[in-house]
Design a protein around this motif. Structure first.
Motif, PDB file in Angstrom:
ATOM      1  N   PRO A 346     -18.349   5.532  15.576  1.00  0.00           N
ATOM      2  CA  PRO A 346     -17.392   4.540  16.087  1.00  0.00           C
ATOM      3  C   PRO A 346     -17.773   3.116  15.687  1.00  0.00           C
ATOM      4  CG  PRO A 346     -18.021   6.090  17.809  1.00  0.00           C
ATOM      5  CD  PRO A 346     -18.908   6.373  16.641  1.00  0.00           C
ATOM      6  N   GLU A 347     -19.068   2.837  15.703  1.00  0.00           N
ATOM      7  CA  GLU A 347     -19.493   1.490  15.318  1.00  0.00           C
ATOM      8  C   GLU A 347     -19.528   1.354  13.786  1.00  0.00           C
ATOM      9  OE1 GLU A 347     -23.555   0.624  16.304  1.00  0.00           O
ATOM     10  OE2 GLU A 347     -23.479  -1.127  15.014  1.00  0.00           O
ATOM     11  N   GLY A 348     -20.169   2.334  13.148  1.00  0.00           N
ATOM     12  CA  GLY A 348     -20.355   2.271  11.687  1.00  0.00           C
ATOM     13  C   GLY A 348     -19.057   2.255  10.919  1.00  0.00           C
ATOM     14  N   SER A 349     -18.154   3.186  11.235  1.00  0.00           N
ATOM     15  CA  SER A 349     -16.923   3.283  10.440  1.00  0.00           C
ATOM     16  C   SER A 349     -16.048   2.049  10.635  1.00  0.00           C
ATOM     17  CB  SER A 349     -16.151   4.556  10.779  1.00  0.00           C
ATOM     18  OG  SER A 349     -15.700   4.526  12.102  1.00  0.00           O
ATOM     19  N   LEU A 350     -16.035   1.516  11.865  1.00  0.00           N
ATOM     20  CA  LEU A 350     -15.231   0.306  12.101  1.00  0.00           C
ATOM     21  C   LEU A 350     -15.823  -0.887  11.372  1.00  0.00           C
ATOM     22  CD1 LEU A 350     -14.207   0.558  15.841  1.00  0.00           C
ATOM     23  CD2 LEU A 350     -12.726   0.564  13.850  1.00  0.00           C
ATOM     24  N   TRP A 351     -17.152  -0.962  11.382  1.00  0.00           N
ATOM     25  CA  TRP A 351     -17.809  -2.055  10.683  1.00  0.00           C
ATOM     26  C   TRP A 351     -17.508  -1.983   9.189  1.00  0.00           C
ATOM     27  CZ3 TRP A 351     -21.242  -3.268   6.904  1.00  0.00           C
ATOM     28  CH2 TRP A 351     -21.738  -4.558   6.927  1.00  0.00           C
ATOM     29  N   VAL A 352     -17.624  -0.779   8.647  1.00  0.00           N
ATOM     30  CA  VAL A 352     -17.356  -0.579   7.218  1.00  0.00           C
ATOM     31  C   VAL A 352     -15.899  -0.930   6.902  1.00  0.00           C
ATOM     32  CG1 VAL A 352     -17.097   1.221   5.453  1.00  0.00           C
ATOM     33  CG2 VAL A 352     -19.167   1.136   6.830  1.00  0.00           C
ATOM     34  N   ALA A 353     -14.987  -0.462   7.735  1.00  0.00           N
ATOM     35  CA  ALA A 353     -13.560  -0.721   7.490  1.00  0.00           C
ATOM     36  C   ALA A 353     -13.257  -2.213   7.532  1.00  0.00           C
ATOM     37  CB  ALA A 353     -12.717   0.009   8.526  1.00  0.00           C
ATOM     38  N   LYS A 354     -13.887  -2.904   8.491  1.00  0.00           N
ATOM     39  CA  LYS A 354     -13.616  -4.342   8.632  1.00  0.00           C
ATOM     40  C   LYS A 354     -14.219  -5.132   7.467  1.00  0.00           C
ATOM     41  CE  LYS A 354     -14.484  -4.504  13.220  1.00  0.00           C
ATOM     42  NZ  LYS A 354     -14.933  -5.071  14.475  1.00  0.00           N
ATOM     43  N   LYS A 355     -15.464  -4.802   7.157  1.00  0.00           N
ATOM     44  CA  LYS A 355     -16.162  -5.574   6.125  1.00  0.00           C
ATOM     45  C   LYS A 355     -15.679  -5.238   4.718  1.00  0.00           C
ATOM     46  CE  LYS A 355     -18.884  -8.079   8.556  1.00  0.00           C
ATOM     47  NZ  LYS A 355     -18.850  -9.540   8.511  1.00  0.00           N
ATOM     48  N   MET A 356     -15.387  -3.966   4.494  1.00  0.00           N
ATOM     49  CA  MET A 356     -15.034  -3.550   3.146  1.00  0.00           C
ATOM     50  C   MET A 356     -13.526  -3.553   2.930  1.00  0.00           C
ATOM     51  SD  MET A 356     -17.683  -0.391   2.675  1.00  0.00           S
ATOM     52  CE  MET A 356     -17.128   0.061   1.054  1.00  0.00           C
ATOM     53  N   THR A 357     -12.774  -3.795   3.990  1.00  0.00           N
ATOM     54  CA  THR A 357     -11.297  -3.653   3.964  1.00  0.00           C
ATOM     55  C   THR A 357     -10.899  -2.371   3.222  1.00  0.00           C
ATOM     56  OG1 THR A 357     -11.069  -5.067   2.025  1.00  0.00           O
ATOM     57  CG2 THR A 357     -10.800  -6.128   4.163  1.00  0.00           C
ATOM     58  N   ILE A 358     -11.545  -1.291   3.651  1.00  0.00           N
ATOM     59  CA  ILE A 358     -11.266   0.015   3.044  1.00  0.00           C
ATOM     60  C   ILE A 358     -10.555   0.895   4.060  1.00  0.00           C
ATOM     61  CG2 ILE A 358     -12.540   2.169   2.629  1.00  0.00           C
ATOM     62  CD1 ILE A 358     -14.137   0.720   0.568  1.00  0.00           C
ATOM     63  N   PRO A 359      -9.398   1.443   3.679  1.00  0.00           N
ATOM     64  CA  PRO A 359      -8.694   2.294   4.632  1.00  0.00           C
ATOM     65  C   PRO A 359      -9.348   3.670   4.784  1.00  0.00           C
ATOM     66  CG  PRO A 359      -7.459   2.126   2.588  1.00  0.00           C
ATOM     67  CD  PRO A 359      -8.680   1.286   2.420  1.00  0.00           C
ATOM     68  N   LEU A 360     -10.316   3.746   5.666  1.00  0.00           N
ATOM     69  CA  LEU A 360     -10.932   5.041   5.977  1.00  0.00           C
ATOM     70  C   LEU A 360      -9.861   5.917   6.626  1.00  0.00           C
ATOM     71  CD1 LEU A 360     -14.364   3.972   7.421  1.00  0.00           C
ATOM     72  CD2 LEU A 360     -14.051   5.908   5.926  1.00  0.00           C
ATOM     73  N   PRO A 361      -9.678   7.121   6.154  1.00  0.00           N
ATOM     74  CA  PRO A 361      -8.533   7.910   6.628  1.00  0.00           C
ATOM     75  C   PRO A 361      -8.730   8.510   8.026  1.00  0.00           C
ATOM     76  CG  PRO A 361      -9.763   9.154   5.018  1.00  0.00           C
ATOM     77  CD  PRO A 361     -10.466   7.842   5.146  1.00  0.00           C
ATOM     78  N   THR A 362      -9.078   7.681   9.009  1.00  0.00           N
ATOM     79  CA  THR A 362      -9.233   8.187  10.370  1.00  0.00           C
ATOM     80  C   THR A 362      -8.404   7.349  11.346  1.00  0.00           C
ATOM     81  OG1 THR A 362     -11.123   6.759  10.860  1.00  0.00           O
ATOM     82  CG2 THR A 362     -11.625   8.893   9.891  1.00  0.00           C
ATOM     83  N   VAL A 365     -10.077   4.295  12.823  1.00  0.00           N
ATOM     84  CA  VAL A 365     -10.052   3.058  12.049  1.00  0.00           C
ATOM     85  C   VAL A 365      -8.641   2.485  11.982  1.00  0.00           C
ATOM     86  CG1 VAL A 365     -10.262   2.161   9.690  1.00  0.00           C
ATOM     87  CG2 VAL A 365     -12.098   3.535  10.672  1.00  0.00           C
ATOM     88  N   PHE A 366      -7.676   3.313  11.630  1.00  0.00           N
ATOM     89  CA  PHE A 366      -6.311   2.832  11.402  1.00  0.00           C
ATOM     90  C   PHE A 366      -5.688   2.179  12.634  1.00  0.00           C
ATOM     91  CE2 PHE A 366      -5.959   5.109   7.340  1.00  0.00           C
ATOM     92  CZ  PHE A 366      -5.150   4.227   6.641  1.00  0.00           C
ATOM     93  N   PHE A 367      -6.029   2.700  13.813  1.00  0.00           N
ATOM     94  CA  PHE A 367      -5.385   2.176  15.023  1.00  0.00           C
ATOM     95  C   PHE A 367      -6.255   1.186  15.793  1.00  0.00           C
ATOM     96  CE2 PHE A 367      -2.801   6.186  14.681  1.00  0.00           C
ATOM     97  CZ  PHE A 367      -1.675   5.510  14.225  1.00  0.00           C
ATOM     98  N   ASN A 368      -7.337   0.752  15.198  1.00  0.00           N
ATOM     99  CA  ASN A 368      -8.172  -0.235  15.878  1.00  0.00           C
ATOM    100  C   ASN A 368      -7.537  -1.630  15.759  1.00  0.00           C
ATOM    101  OD1 ASN A 368     -10.452  -2.377  15.719  1.00  0.00           O
ATOM    102  ND2 ASN A 368     -11.285  -0.652  16.871  1.00  0.00           N
ATOM    103  N   PRO A 369      -7.324  -2.315  16.901  1.00  0.00           N
ATOM    104  CA  PRO A 369      -6.635  -3.620  16.846  1.00  0.00           C
ATOM    105  C   PRO A 369      -7.360  -4.658  15.993  1.00  0.00           C
ATOM    106  CG  PRO A 369      -6.938  -2.880  19.126  1.00  0.00           C
ATOM    107  CD  PRO A 369      -7.672  -1.923  18.266  1.00  0.00           C
ATOM    108  N   ASP A 370      -8.701  -4.650  16.042  1.00  0.00           N
ATOM    109  CA  ASP A 370      -9.450  -5.632  15.240  1.00  0.00           C
ATOM    110  C   ASP A 370      -9.213  -5.405  13.747  1.00  0.00           C
ATOM    111  OD1 ASP A 370     -10.428  -6.664  17.506  1.00  0.00           O
ATOM    112  OD2 ASP A 370     -12.428  -5.738  17.366  1.00  0.00           O
ATOM    113  N   VAL A 371      -9.247  -4.126  13.383  1.00  0.00           N
ATOM    114  CA  VAL A 371      -9.058  -3.782  11.968  1.00  0.00           C
ATOM    115  C   VAL A 371      -7.627  -4.136  11.547  1.00  0.00           C
ATOM    116  CG1 VAL A 371      -9.041  -1.889  10.294  1.00  0.00           C
ATOM    117  CG2 VAL A 371     -10.795  -1.959  12.046  1.00  0.00           C
ATOM    118  N   LEU A 372      -6.689  -3.822  12.420  1.00  0.00           N
ATOM    119  CA  LEU A 372      -5.278  -4.094  12.093  1.00  0.00           C
ATOM    120  C   LEU A 372      -5.003  -5.594  11.965  1.00  0.00           C
ATOM    121  CD1 LEU A 372      -3.202  -1.521  14.161  1.00  0.00           C
ATOM    122  CD2 LEU A 372      -3.441  -1.669  11.685  1.00  0.00           C
TER     123      LEU A 372
END
Lengths: 442, 298
Positions: A346-362, A365-372
């Protein structure tokens, strides 16, 4: 005297080699940490992975004892080089960034590790798979003979990018007929008042993307690759109509530049970002690239679904960049643990998604407000893929089929053969490939 | 003193001699003999990525498949056209430039550096440079071609794509031929030219009967280097056209890469490589023999 000197020289050589060996062993083992090497292609992926590895090495390594090193190689011919590296059975890299199309081929060769057992082991995968919520289409693409062979990491799709300042009614772009009408309207040879010289661009260069872009046309004209008996359908009426339509955009209606058969991702991106065309089908990754190139303004560029034939659903092409683990790695468990952290924690994948702006297919990640908030387009992307997601067939023969399509469709684009002939030739070749692969006898 | 005699004595010892050449032998076996033998083995098996470690023996099947593949013959035609046009033009232009520079006109040395600049660029950089430059929408070369009312879609037209690639090759490699020939011209003895001038030989006669015969060994080196190099051209074609449009620029290197690495037909790729190796060896032998015969006659 000579005998003594001979032995002296031999001893010297042995001593030097011994010192080098010992020194090498000492340098190679940094304390009690296990170092894993991940192979990634140069570019945004490698840059992002290095940031992720730095974060992991600083914050997670003290608990796991796993030190991550990212090695990169150039983008040109990357996939073939990775496959060659895997076939070399070298333990140098523990995991590699690989497109899902190649997973079946590598799995059938036995050079990547089946991961079902790892996922079942709570020590190695302490996450709730349901909660993580991998998109089913992404996991499907890394399966071979019912086994999972890789971590889905980056899911990609294609959108229709269009300029809001030029197109008042984007609904018109929902169908291929509307797409052609609008393309004519924005092509100076059809409409001298057009603000742009051409109505659209496309990826026509033989290679990785040309066939994939055609699949968007193919599916949305109602086509499918195989029937229920694995018989190829590459010359079905839908397939011919889709190719004819695409070729006509360039050769008959001339609404796209005549040199599109040298265009790949970079050319379409530049055409969009510099405002040279009002709309084009392009990879989702272009959204972030246009954002960066335009200082976040997006130049009035928006995204929407790709067009379709009236009465047929649109198609969201999806493929997944994945991380399989080298079957000959000496640190498979460690590599799995790091990849699990990066994709599922939960911490790692969100961090990666936010920092790398990579759409991890989960879903995580997709529904996290910070990421969105950083990637607002992902909400639409998820819905589009969920509703209309289609993928290539996960069989080891797919790279051969892909190249066959490249070969004959490129000839159709060049005007050397008709789209009907190109589809017939592809179908005959694919039929031969499937027969040789033992999918059927006659 | 002690060290000198030590190495001298070591040099006389056969065992140590053999011991010292072992690394070279190992390297030779590792990078030449083993890969070559392995290629032969691969070409006789139906190797794909899927059965890579246990391929079935297929005899000469791969060679038959290659010979019956029209794209193979197309790639041979494309390659020979490319090699012939590029080598001839590079020789002519290189010789012309070298002759001009050899006149020792004051200030010409300044031009040598910009002339050889393309040599310093890697083929990948050259490919990317022309890929952007020739782009119809935003390429500067395309823009100027348009101003001059010349065709702009050079890489996307089956009639001009190969010629454009040849032109890029000429742009990059003419300096190489120029450097070799310029060095050759500078090293030619002055006496035959002075004698010819005294005898009233015209410029054309001096070129035909003195310069070219004397320059023959240097020309031979330049030609063989350019033929071998352009025969295996890959990077520029891969970056600019990937063999397209259609198959109009698919050289033998691109064909082999497509067979072996993209399609995963490793056995087929190995068979094609061996056929090309035979072809190049025969051509080189004929060429070397021709130049050697020339030497004998002289």
């Amino acid at each position: 005297m000579l005998k003594g000197k001979r032995w002296l020289s031999i001893t010297m050589v042995v001593v030097v080699l011994g010192v080098m060996f010992v020194a090498g062993s000492v340098w190679a083992s940094p304390g009690d940490k296990t170092t894993i090497h991940i192979l990634v292609r140069t570019g945004a992926e490698a840059d992002g992975m290095k940031v992720a590895a730095d974060y992991y090495n600083k914050n997670v390594t003290p608990q796991t004892g796993i030190n991550v090193v990212i090695d990169e190689i150039g983008r040109h011919g990357y996939l073939t080089r990775v496959v060659t590296m895997l076939l070399g059975r070298s333990p140098k890299y523990d995991a590699a960034f690989l497109l899902s199309n190649y997973v079946g081929e590598a799995a059938s060769a036995g050079v990547i590790e089946p991961l079902d057992g790892y996922f079942a082991d709570k020590q190695l995968y302490p996450y709730d798979k349901e909660k993580v919520g991998f998109l089913p289409v992404s996991f499907k693409s890394v399966e071979y003979k019912g086994q999972i062979y890789a971590f889905p990491f980056v899911i990609s799709t294609m959108f229709l990018y269009y300029r809001k300042d030029l197109i008042d009614d984007p609904e018109k772009l929902n169908t291929w007929d509307g797409f052609l009408d609008m393309a004519k309207q924005f092509t100076r040879s059809h409409n001298p008042d057009s603000p742009t010289e051409f109505g659209t661009v496309m990826q026509g260069k033989p290679g990785e993307c040309m066939p994939k872009e055609w699949y968007v046309y193919f599916w949305s004209f109602g086509g499918k690759f195989f029937d229920e008996n694995w018989k190829p359908q590459f010359n079905s009426p839908a397939a011919v109509e889709a190719l004819q339509y695409k070729v006509d955009l360039v050769r008959k209606y001339k609404v796209a530049p005549p040199d599109v058969d040298t265009y790949e991702y970079m050319e379409v991106l530049s055409a969009l970002a510099t405002g040279k065309v009002p709309f084009a089908i392009q990879w989702d990754a272009a959204y972030g690239d246009i954002q960066r190139q335009t200082g976040g303004t997006m130049m009035n560029i928006a995204i929407r679904q790709t067009p379709c034939k009236s009465g047929v659903d649109p198609a969201a092409f999806t493929h997944t960049w994945t991380f399989p683990i080298n079957a000959y790695s000496k640190h498979k468990k460690e590599a799995f643990k790091f990849l699990a952290w990066m994709t599922s924690d939960p911490e790692g994948s969100l961090w990666v998604a936010k920092k790398m702006t990579i759409p991890l297919p989960t879903k995580q990640v997709f529904f996290n407000p910070d990421v969105l908030s950083v990637n607002p387009q992902w909400e639409y992307m998820f819905e589009f893929m969920k509703a209309y997601g289609q993928a290539e067939v996960a069989i080891p023969e797919w790279p051969m089929i892909h190249d066959t399509i490249n070969t004959f469709f490129s000839m159709a684009f060049a005007g050397e053969i008709t789209p009907q002939a190109a589809c017939d030739l592809v179908n005959t070749k694919v039929d031969d490939i499937m027969r040789r692969g033992g999918y059927y006898n006659k | 003193m002690f060290m000198t005699s030590f190495w001298e004595e070591i040099g006389k010892d056969k065992t140590v001699k053999y011991l010292l050449i072992i690394p070279v032998i190992v390297a030779l076996v590792g990078v030449v003999i083993y890969p070559f033998a392995y290629s032969i083995w691969l070409s006789l098996h139906d190797v794909t990525i899927m059965n890579y470690f246990h391929p079935p023996f297929s005899g000469v099947d791969n060679f038959v498949r290659v010979f019956s593949d029209p794209f193979f013959w197309n790639s041979i035609r494309v390659t020979f056209t490319y090699v012939f046009l590029a080598t001839v033009m590079e020789l002519l232009l290189g010789f012309l430039l070298a002759s001009l520079m050899n006149r020792n006109v004051k200030g010409t040395a300044v031009f040598i550096y910009p002339l050889i600049a393309p040599l310093a660029l890697s083929p990948v950089v050259v490919g990317l440079m022309f890929r952007m430059g020739l782009n119809r929408l935003y390429g500067p070369i395309s823009y100027y071609l348009n101003l001059l009312n010349l065709p702009r879609n050079l890489l996307s037209d089956v009639n001009t794509a190969l010629l454009t690639l040849v032109a890029i090759d000429i742009w990059q490699w003419t300096p190489f031929v120029f450097v070799i020939l310029y060095a050759g011209l500078q090293a030619l003895p002055k006496e035959p030219f002075e004698a010819a001038l005294m005898d009233g030989a015209s410029g054309r006669q001096r070129l035909r009967y003195i310069t070219l015969p004397l320059l023959k060994p240097v020309l031979a080196v330049a030609i063989i280097f350019r033929i071998m190099d352009s025969f295996k051209t890959f990077d520029i074609v891969f970056i600019l056209t990937k063999g397209g449009p259609g198959k109009s620029t698919e050289t033998i290197s691109i064909f082999i890469q497509r067979m072996a690495m993209v399609q995963g037909n490793v056995g087929l790729g190995a068979a094609t490589t061996l056929l090309v190796l035979v072809l190049i060896t025969v051509l080189t032998q004929v060429y070397v023999k021709y130049f050697s015969l020339g030497e004998k006659k002289r």
